[in-house]
Write a protein that holds these residues in place. Structure first.
Motif, mmCIF file in Angstrom:
data_model
loop_
_atom_site.group_PDB
_atom_site.id
_atom_site.type_symbol
_atom_site.label_atom_id
_atom_site.label_comp_id
_atom_site.label_asym_id
_atom_site.label_seq_id
_atom_site.Cartn_x
_atom_site.Cartn_y
_atom_site.Cartn_z
ATOM 1 N N LYS A 1 0.778 -0.975 -0.175
ATOM 2 C CA LYS A 1 0.126 -0.049 0.251
ATOM 3 C C LYS A 1 0.836 1.015 0.085
ATOM 4 O O LYS A 1 0.654 2.356 -0.776
ATOM 5 N N ALA A 2 1.886 1.590 0.742
ATOM 6 C CA ALA A 2 3.090 2.447 0.883
ATOM 7 C C ALA A 2 3.429 2.868 -0.463
ATOM 8 O O ALA A 2 3.443 3.808 -0.538
ATOM 9 N N GLU A 3 3.166 1.597 -1.347
ATOM 10 C CA GLU A 3 5.012 2.148 -2.756
ATOM 11 C C GLU A 3 4.073 1.839 -3.431
ATOM 12 O O GLU A 3 3.303 2.888 -4.172
ATOM 13 N N GLY A 4 2.395 2.186 -3.588
ATOM 14 C CA GLY A 4 0.502 2.221 -4.319
ATOM 15 C C GLY A 4 1.466 3.934 -3.968
ATOM 16 O O GLY A 4 0.746 5.489 -4.792
ATOM 17 N N LEU A 5 1.002 4.462 -2.699
ATOM 18 C CA LEU A 5 1.518 5.877 -2.591
ATOM 19 C C LEU A 5 3.143 6.412 -3.163
ATOM 20 O O LEU A 5 2.344 7.913 -3.114
ATOM 21 N N PHE A 6 3.539 5.661 -3.126
ATOM 22 C CA PHE A 6 4.798 6.484 -2.228
ATOM 23 C C PHE A 6 5.695 6.207 -3.993
ATOM 24 O O PHE A 6 6.106 6.973 -3.968
ATOM 25 N N GLY A 7 6.117 5.070 -4.396
ATOM 26 C CA GLY A 7 6.240 5.029 -5.450
ATOM 27 C C GLY A 7 7.231 3.068 -4.993
ATOM 28 O O GLY A 7 7.035 3.377 -3.995
ATOM 29 N N PRO A 8 8.017 2.267 -6.099
ATOM 30 C CA PRO A 8 8.546 1.427 -5.330
ATOM 31 C C PRO A 8 9.528 1.521 -3.950
ATOM 32 O O PRO A 8 10.090 3.043 -3.730
ATOM 33 N N TYR A 9 9.304 0.764 -3.099
ATOM 34 C CA TYR A 9 9.927 0.653 -2.175
ATOM 35 C C TYR A 9 11.242 0.817 -1.920
ATOM 36 O O TYR A 9 12.159 0.289 -2.576
ATOM 37 N N PRO A 10 12.256 1.691 -1.932
ATOM 38 C CA PRO A 10 13.472 2.337 -2.374
ATOM 39 C C PRO A 10 15.083 1.325 -1.290
ATOM 40 O O PRO A 10 15.875 2.099 -1.587
ATOM 41 N N TRP A 11 14.340 0.716 -0.560
ATOM 42 C CA TRP A 11 15.853 0.384 0.549
ATOM 43 C C TRP A 11 16.236 -1.236 0.323
ATOM 44 O O TRP A 11 16.370 -1.825 1.583
ATOM 45 N N ASP A 12 15.533 -2.019 -0.924
ATOM 46 C CA ASP A 12 15.453 -3.003 -0.732
ATOM 47 C C ASP A 12 15.350 -4.454 0.571
ATOM 48 O O ASP A 12 13.488 -4.646 0.004
ATOM 49 N N ARG A 13 15.304 -4.108 1.728
ATOM 50 C CA ARG A 13 14.734 -4.947 2.418
ATOM 51 C C ARG A 13 13.307 -4.405 3.533
ATOM 52 O O ARG A 13 14.569 -3.261 3.826
ATOM 53 N N TYR A 14 12.962 -4.825 4.622
ATOM 54 C CA TYR A 14 11.814 -3.575 5.170
ATOM 55 C C TYR A 14 12.340 -4.532 7.039
ATOM 56 O O TYR A 14 11.087 -5.768 6.589
ATOM 57 N N ASP A 15 13.839 -4.770 7.439
ATOM 58 C CA ASP A 15 13.294 -5.741 8.715
ATOM 59 C C ASP A 15 12.834 -4.862 9.956
ATOM 60 O O ASP A 15 12.859 -3.674 9.639
#
Ligand code: BES
Ligand code: ZN
Length: 592
Positions: free
Chosen positions: A234-248
């Motif tokens: 959902k966040a990617e839908g707002l802001f564009g592709p997740y920029p940091w590779d992993r989300y841990d």
């Protein structure tokens, strides 16, 4: 000499470091990190170079291939620490500083085994925001300088190290020590440097997300945060592709002073989020949203903190609205409204701290902290969204992210960008009133829903005998109950408290937001049956958001003031330095 950030000795006429190479040896016995940091400049430099330090013991400064160079520590400033000035010879590309941290370094909390869930091993975690990175690493400690980094962390065998970076390998040294290696390839501000060391285990939640915690809590954590991949989408839908590779994510021991900290690739979280019903995952939505608002586009200094937090609160509620609907988002805004009013009240004699564009020369940013940059900031963002419409605002956001990705910006840069992309919008919402005037503009957006109105009316009817029906009591979700409690009159009688506890079973709640709201009401009412639970919570949890109102409420009556002092004496050795300072401040306001 140019100092664009009032909280740093960084001199913008000098070159910026581009990359750090860190070697950290973690010594639990001495409660010290023995460190070596190499600052790379990505080109030749020479002349004076000023770094921030606080409490660090500087052991040597070398230019590789040249040998030791001259250095000098400046006078101690209680907020900024000490300037470390290096005299760098012609042709230098990097400098190496060997140092040790102080036992009371504000960035670091050293926990004994008893302070952890497993009680089997010690634990160390860092918290660098706002300006504590300088107590862990000598550096240009301002978000105006962004650095990539590599790190080698040497820890006792059996413990695991994690950082705000990707792991690149590990090896047993065979001498009872173990080395973990990390790489953060993208440039980050120093306040996002982060390290934790402890007995840790991980569970995968999706191909790009996992949660770390002590073995005793990792299963509960994996259950609580199972929905994180959906949030990322959902966040990617707002802001564009997740920029940091992993989300841990890492769940820390309960003394962690915040709810969450957006360390890139490794969000740090308080274990008080483990409510067992996924009702507190808005904090994860918030820290995740910082991946764009804050970590990708960063405030240039703490004077522009609202750019980080206001945008992120807005984004957090936008994500919740997509996931759980309009009513859930309206409740989020209502809880924010309460926090905002409390903060405006807290700063009523310091109105200069209620503007968004702050002037913090000589002021400790931790003292200026409140819900105002969060909630007033989020309301300015929402006002702009309402003014131009959702679709156009989302396009604007994408442009904003593209224009400023991996940079650190001021309020002025933000305003001039809005001026170009959304001409007239700042004037239409009276942005100046948010940015430079104290309090809230009366044109600020309101967030209402039928459900919220019902809760408000019911809570406000309490003094006239209005009570929730058995059906309402059974049907309310945790956030509805929380909003109801927040809207009750602050001064209840012990009989009121008994009614509430009997009907809502408040004493045994595992949701800390509800539990602490209840205990705050109870303390305000001098309601003795709640004292043991208050003691338990204050002895276990170090989250400042809970300590502040609870100790504050205990200040209202003679016997609760004595109780507060007794509890603090027992609890404070286990608190983080930041928490200890905040509670001391609250107690000083209500002398015995
Ligand atoms: N970046 C903040 C935490 C922070 C702020 C640390 C200032 C040090 C100085 C983090 O993103 C945050 O805002 N956490 C909130 C959670 C949230 C849902 C508002 C918290 O800790 O309560
Ligand atoms: Zn935040």
């Amino acid at each position: 000499m140019q100092h664009p950030d009032p909280h740093s000795h960084y001199d913008s006429s000098q070159p910026k470091a581009r990359r750090l190479r860190l070697k950290l040896r973690v010594d639990f016995n001495a409660r010290r990190i023995d460190g070596e940091v190499v600052l790379e400049f990505g080109g030749m430099m020479s002349g004076p170079l000023d770094l921030d330090t606080k409490g660090l013991e500087i052991r040597s400064v070398q230019v590789p291939g040249h040998g030791p160079i001259r250095w000098e520590l400046g006078p101690v400033d209680p907020i900024l620490g000490q300037r470390l000035r290096l005299e760098v010879p012609e042709g230098t590309q990097e400098v190496a500083v060997a140092y040790g941290t102080a036992p009371d370094a504000m960035a670091l909390q050293w926990l004994s085994p008893e302070q952890t869930e497993g009680k089997a091993a010690p634990f160390l975690f860092s918290q660098c925001q706002q300006i504590h990175a300088r107590t862990m690493v000598p550096c240009q400690d301002t978000p105006l300088v962004r650095i990539a980094y590599t790190a080698e962390v040497n820890v006792p065998e059996g413990l695991t190290a994690v950082m705000s970076a990707g792991p690149t390998g590990q090896e047993a040294l065979g001498n009872g020590r173990h080395v973990f290696r990390f790489l953060m390839p993208q440039p980050i501000p120093s306040y996002l440097l982060a390290l934790a060391v402890g007995r840790l285990e991980a569970r995968d939640l999706s191909p790009r997300a996992r949660v770390w915690a002590e073995p005793e809590t990792v299963a509960a954590a994996a259950w609580e945060f199972a929905g994180v991949e959906e949030m990322i989408l959902k966040a990617e839908g707002l802001f564009g592709p997740y920029p940091w590779d992993r989300y841990d994510m890492l769940v820390l021991p309960p003394s962690f002073p915040y709810g969450g900290m957006e360390n890139p690739r490794m969000t740090f979280l308080t274990p008080t989020l483990l409510a067992g019903d996924r009702s507190l995952v808005d904090v994860v939505a918030h820290e995740l949203a910082h991946s764009w608002t804050g970590n990708l586009v960063t405030n240039a200094s703490m004077e522009h903190f609202w750019l980080n937090e206001g945008f992120t609160v807005w984004a957090e509620r936008r994500i919740l609205r997509i996931l759980h609907g309009d009513d859930a988002a309206a409740l989020g805004w209502a809880m924010g409204q309460k926090a905002l009013e409390d903060s405006l009240d807290q700063f009523k004699s310091e109105p200069q701290l209620t503007v968004l564009r702050m002037h913090l020369e000589g002021i400790d940013p931790d003292d200026a902290f409140s819900s105002i940059p969060y909630e007033k900031g989020a309301r300015l963002v929402a006002a702009l969204e309402r003014e131009v419409g959702e679709e156009r605002f989302l396009r604007f956001l994408r442009d904003y992210m593209d224009a400023f990705r991996f940079t650190s910006i001021t309020t002025e840069q933000f305003c001039s960008f809005v001026g170009t992309k959304l001409p007239g919008a700042l004037e239409a919402v009276n942005a100046k009133a948010y940015l430079d005037q104290p309090g809230m503009p009366d044109t600020a957006p309101e967030f209402r829903s039928v459900q919220l109105d019902t809760l408000t009316v019911l809570a406000e009817s309490w003094p006239d005998g209005g009570r929730p029906s058995a059906r309402q009591i059974a049907a309310w979700k945790p956030t509805e109950l929380l909003v109801y409690l927040q809207k009750l009159p602050r001064r209840l009688t012990p009989a009121d408290c008994a009614w509430l506890d009997e009907h809502f079973q408040l004493m045994g709640r595992g949701n800390y937001e509800i539990l602490v709201e209840w205990l705050t009401l109870a303390a305000n009412a001098d309601y003795e049956p709640a004292f043991p639970r208050i003691r338990e919570v204050l002895l276990r949890v170090g989250r400042m958001k809970y300590l502040r109102p609870l100790y504050g409420a205990l200040g209202q009556h003679g016997r609760t003031r004595a109780l507060a002092r007794e509890i603090f004496a027992a609890a404070s050795p286990g608190y983080h330095g930041l928490s200890r300072r905040v509670v001391q401040g609250v107690l000083d306001k209500n002398p015995a």
